[in-house]
Design a protein around this motif. Structure first.
Motif, PDB file in Angstrom:
ATOM      1  N   PRO A 144       0.844  -1.204   0.000  1.00  0.00           N
ATOM      2  CA  PRO A 144       0.000   0.000   0.000  1.00  0.00           C
ATOM      3  C   PRO A 144       0.881   1.255   0.000  1.00  0.00           C
ATOM      4  N   VAL A 145       0.590   2.174  -0.893  1.00  0.00           N
ATOM      5  CA  VAL A 145       1.350   3.417  -1.011  1.00  0.00           C
ATOM      6  C   VAL A 145       0.408   4.574  -0.709  1.00  0.00           C
ATOM      7  N   GLN A 146       0.827   5.432   0.202  1.00  0.00           N
ATOM      8  CA  GLN A 146       0.018   6.612   0.506  1.00  0.00           C
ATOM      9  C   GLN A 146       0.914   7.839   0.461  1.00  0.00           C
ATOM     10  N   ILE A 147       0.467   8.829  -0.287  1.00  0.00           N
ATOM     11  CA  ILE A 147       1.175  10.103  -0.415  1.00  0.00           C
ATOM     12  C   ILE A 147       0.227  11.204   0.043  1.00  0.00           C
ATOM     13  N   THR A 148       0.701  12.056   0.919  1.00  0.00           N
ATOM     14  CA  THR A 148      -0.044  13.255   1.278  1.00  0.00           C
ATOM     15  C   THR A 148       0.761  14.442   0.779  1.00  0.00           C
ATOM     16  N   TYR A 149       0.088  15.531   0.506  1.00  0.00           N
ATOM     17  CA  TYR A 149       0.804  16.684  -0.020  1.00  0.00           C
ATOM     18  C   TYR A 149       0.109  17.975   0.355  1.00  0.00           C
ATOM     19  N   LYS A 150       0.890  19.016   0.267  1.00  0.00           N
ATOM     20  CA  LYS A 150       0.417  20.373   0.475  1.00  0.00           C
ATOM     21  C   LYS A 150       1.117  21.219  -0.568  1.00  0.00           C
ATOM     22  N   ALA A 151       0.402  22.138  -1.154  1.00  0.00           N
ATOM     23  CA  ALA A 151       0.997  23.061  -2.115  1.00  0.00           C
ATOM     24  C   ALA A 151       0.508  24.454  -1.760  1.00  0.00           C
ATOM     25  N   ASP A 152       1.462  25.341  -1.499  1.00  0.00           N
ATOM     26  CA  ASP A 152       1.113  26.706  -1.129  1.00  0.00           C
ATOM     27  C   ASP A 152       2.242  27.635  -1.550  1.00  0.00           C
ATOM     28  N   GLU A 153       2.363  28.780  -0.893  1.00  0.00           N
ATOM     29  CA  GLU A 153       3.404  29.736  -1.267  1.00  0.00           C
ATOM     30  C   GLU A 153       4.806  29.166  -1.081  1.00  0.00           C
ATOM     31  N   ASN A 154       4.935  28.078  -0.331  1.00  0.00           N
ATOM     32  CA  ASN A 154       6.231  27.434  -0.122  1.00  0.00           C
ATOM     33  C   ASN A 154       6.503  26.319  -1.126  1.00  0.00           C
ATOM     34  N   GLY A 155       5.620  26.134  -2.096  1.00  0.00           N
ATOM     35  CA  GLY A 155       5.813  25.111  -3.123  1.00  0.00           C
ATOM     36  C   GLY A 155       5.078  23.821  -2.806  1.00  0.00           C
ATOM     37  N   TYR A 156       5.376  22.797  -3.586  1.00  0.00           N
ATOM     38  CA  TYR A 156       4.761  21.484  -3.455  1.00  0.00           C
ATOM     39  C   TYR A 156       5.536  20.688  -2.414  1.00  0.00           C
ATOM     40  N   GLN A 157       4.837  20.172  -1.403  1.00  0.00           N
ATOM     41  CA  GLN A 157       5.478  19.476  -0.298  1.00  0.00           C
ATOM     42  C   GLN A 157       4.840  18.108  -0.086  1.00  0.00           C
ATOM     43  N   PRO A 158       5.318  17.079  -0.779  1.00  0.00           N
ATOM     44  CA  PRO A 158       4.756  15.744  -0.597  1.00  0.00           C
ATOM     45  C   PRO A 158       5.384  15.046   0.603  1.00  0.00           C
ATOM     46  N   SER A 159       4.677  14.068   1.140  1.00  0.00           N
ATOM     47  CA  SER A 159       5.246  13.224   2.182  1.00  0.00           C
ATOM     48  C   SER A 159       4.644  11.839   2.061  1.00  0.00           C
ATOM     49  N   GLY A 160       5.427  10.857   2.414  1.00  0.00           N
ATOM     50  CA  GLY A 160       5.005   9.469   2.359  1.00  0.00           C
ATOM     51  C   GLY A 160       6.177   8.562   2.653  1.00  0.00           C
ATOM     52  N   ASP A 161       5.883   7.351   3.110  1.00  0.00           N
ATOM     53  CA  ASP A 161       6.941   6.421   3.499  1.00  0.00           C
ATOM     54  C   ASP A 161       7.829   5.982   2.339  1.00  0.00           C
ATOM     55  N   LEU A 162       7.295   5.923   1.131  1.00  0.00           N
ATOM     56  CA  LEU A 162       8.075   5.425  -0.002  1.00  0.00           C
ATOM     57  C   LEU A 162       8.783   6.512  -0.790  1.00  0.00           C
ATOM     58  N   LEU A 163       8.638   7.777  -0.391  1.00  0.00           N
ATOM     59  CA  LEU A 163       9.341   8.857  -1.083  1.00  0.00           C
ATOM     60  C   LEU A 163      10.810   8.864  -0.658  1.00  0.00           C
ATOM     61  N   PRO A 164      11.699   9.113  -1.595  1.00  0.00           N
ATOM     62  CA  PRO A 164      13.115   9.164  -1.212  1.00  0.00           C
ATOM     63  C   PRO A 164      13.388  10.376  -0.327  1.00  0.00           C
ATOM     64  N   ILE A 165      14.349  10.206   0.560  1.00  0.00           N
ATOM     65  CA  ILE A 165      14.756  11.324   1.407  1.00  0.00           C
ATOM     66  C   ILE A 165      16.230  11.599   1.145  1.00  0.00           C
ATOM     67  N   SER A 166      16.617  12.829   1.355  1.00  0.00           N
ATOM     68  CA  SER A 166      18.008  13.186   1.095  1.00  0.00           C
ATOM     69  C   SER A 166      18.895  12.604   2.186  1.00  0.00           C
ATOM     70  N   PRO A 167      20.134  12.300   1.838  1.00  0.00           N
ATOM     71  CA  PRO A 167      21.052  11.782   2.858  1.00  0.00           C
ATOM     72  C   PRO A 167      21.418  12.891   3.832  1.00  0.00           C
ATOM     73  N   PRO A 168      21.921  12.522   5.002  1.00  0.00           N
ATOM     74  CA  PRO A 168      22.308  13.563   5.951  1.00  0.00           C
ATOM     75  C   PRO A 168      23.475  14.390   5.412  1.00  0.00           C
ATOM     76  N   ILE A 169      23.554  15.640   5.857  1.00  0.00           N
ATOM     77  CA  ILE A 169      24.637  16.527   5.428  1.00  0.00           C
ATOM     78  C   ILE A 169      25.924  16.066   6.120  1.00  0.00           C
ATOM     79  N   PRO A 170      27.010  15.886   5.375  1.00  0.00           N
ATOM     80  CA  PRO A 170      28.265  15.445   5.989  1.00  0.00           C
ATOM     81  C   PRO A 170      28.719  16.425   7.071  1.00  0.00           C
ATOM     82  N   GLU A 171      29.329  15.888   8.113  1.00  0.00           N
ATOM     83  CA  GLU A 171      29.756  16.700   9.250  1.00  0.00           C
ATOM     84  C   GLU A 171      30.717  17.804   8.832  1.00  0.00           C
ATOM     85  N   ALA A 172      31.596  17.548   7.877  1.00  0.00           N
ATOM     86  CA  ALA A 172      32.546  18.567   7.426  1.00  0.00           C
ATOM     87  C   ALA A 172      31.811  19.762   6.821  1.00  0.00           C
ATOM     88  N   ILE A 173      30.741  19.510   6.106  1.00  0.00           N
ATOM     89  CA  ILE A 173      29.957  20.588   5.512  1.00  0.00           C
ATOM     90  C   ILE A 173      29.235  21.370   6.603  1.00  0.00           C
TER      91      ILE A 173
END
Length: 131
Positions: free
Chosen positions: A73-102
Motif C-alpha cells: 500500500p502506497v500513501q502520499i499526502t501533499y500540500k501546495a502553497d506559497e512554499n511550493g509542493y510538499q509531498p510526504s510518504g513512506d516510499l518517497l526518497p529522502i536526502s542523505p544527511p549533510i556530511p559533518e565537514a559541511i
C-alpha cells in the motif's frame, strides 16, 4: 490544472497491466470552486486507488493512495502553497544527511562574515601599468 494531471496519471495507472483494469468507482465527490475559490473532490475505486484534494487560491492539501504492483500500500499526502509542493510518504526518497565537514564549514562561514556582510568597504588599489 492539477486535477487534470492527477486524473490523467490515475487513468494511466488503470491502463497498465499490473493494475486491475476492471476496477469500478465506489465513490465520487466533486465540489466545484465557489466564489472564494474553495473546492474539493475525492474518489475511491474497487482496486485500492483513492484520491482526495481540497483547497483554494492560497493552497491545496490532498492525499492519494494505491496498491503497488508488489502489493505494497502506497500513501502520499501533499500540500501546495506559497512554499511550493510538499509531498510526504513512506516510499518517497529522502536526502542523505549533510556530511559533518559541511556542517562545520557552514557554521564557520556563519561565524565569520565577509567584509561586505560586516558593512566594511573593500579597498582596491590600482597599480599603474608600465609598458
Amino acid at each position: 490544472m492539477f486535477k487534470i494531471i492527477l486524473v490523467t496519471a490515475l487513468l494511466g495507472f488503470a491502463a497498465s497491466a499490473s493494475i486491475d483494469s476492471t476496477a469500478e468507482i465506489r465513490s465520487f465527490s466533486n465540489v466545484p470552486a465557489d466564489a472564494e475559490g474553495n473546492f474539493a473532490y475525492s474518489f475511491d475505486t474497487t482496486n485500492g486507488i483513492a484520491v482526495q484534494e481540497s483547497g483554494n487560491i492560497a493552497g491545496v492539501t490532498g492525499a492519494a493512495q494505491y496498491i503497488s504492483p508488489e502489493g505494497i500500500p502506497v500513501q502520499i499526502t501533499y500540500k501546495a502553497d506559497e512554499n511550493g509542493y510538499q509531498p510526504s510518504g513512506d516510499l518517497l526518497p529522502i536526502s542523505p544527511p549533510i556530511p559533518e565537514a559541511i556542517v562545520r564549514a557552514l557554521a564557520y562561514i556563519a561565524a565569520h562574515p565577509s567584509q561586505e556582510e560586516r558593512g566594511q568597504k573593500l579597498i582596491v588599489k590600482s597599480i599603474p601599468f608600465k609598458g
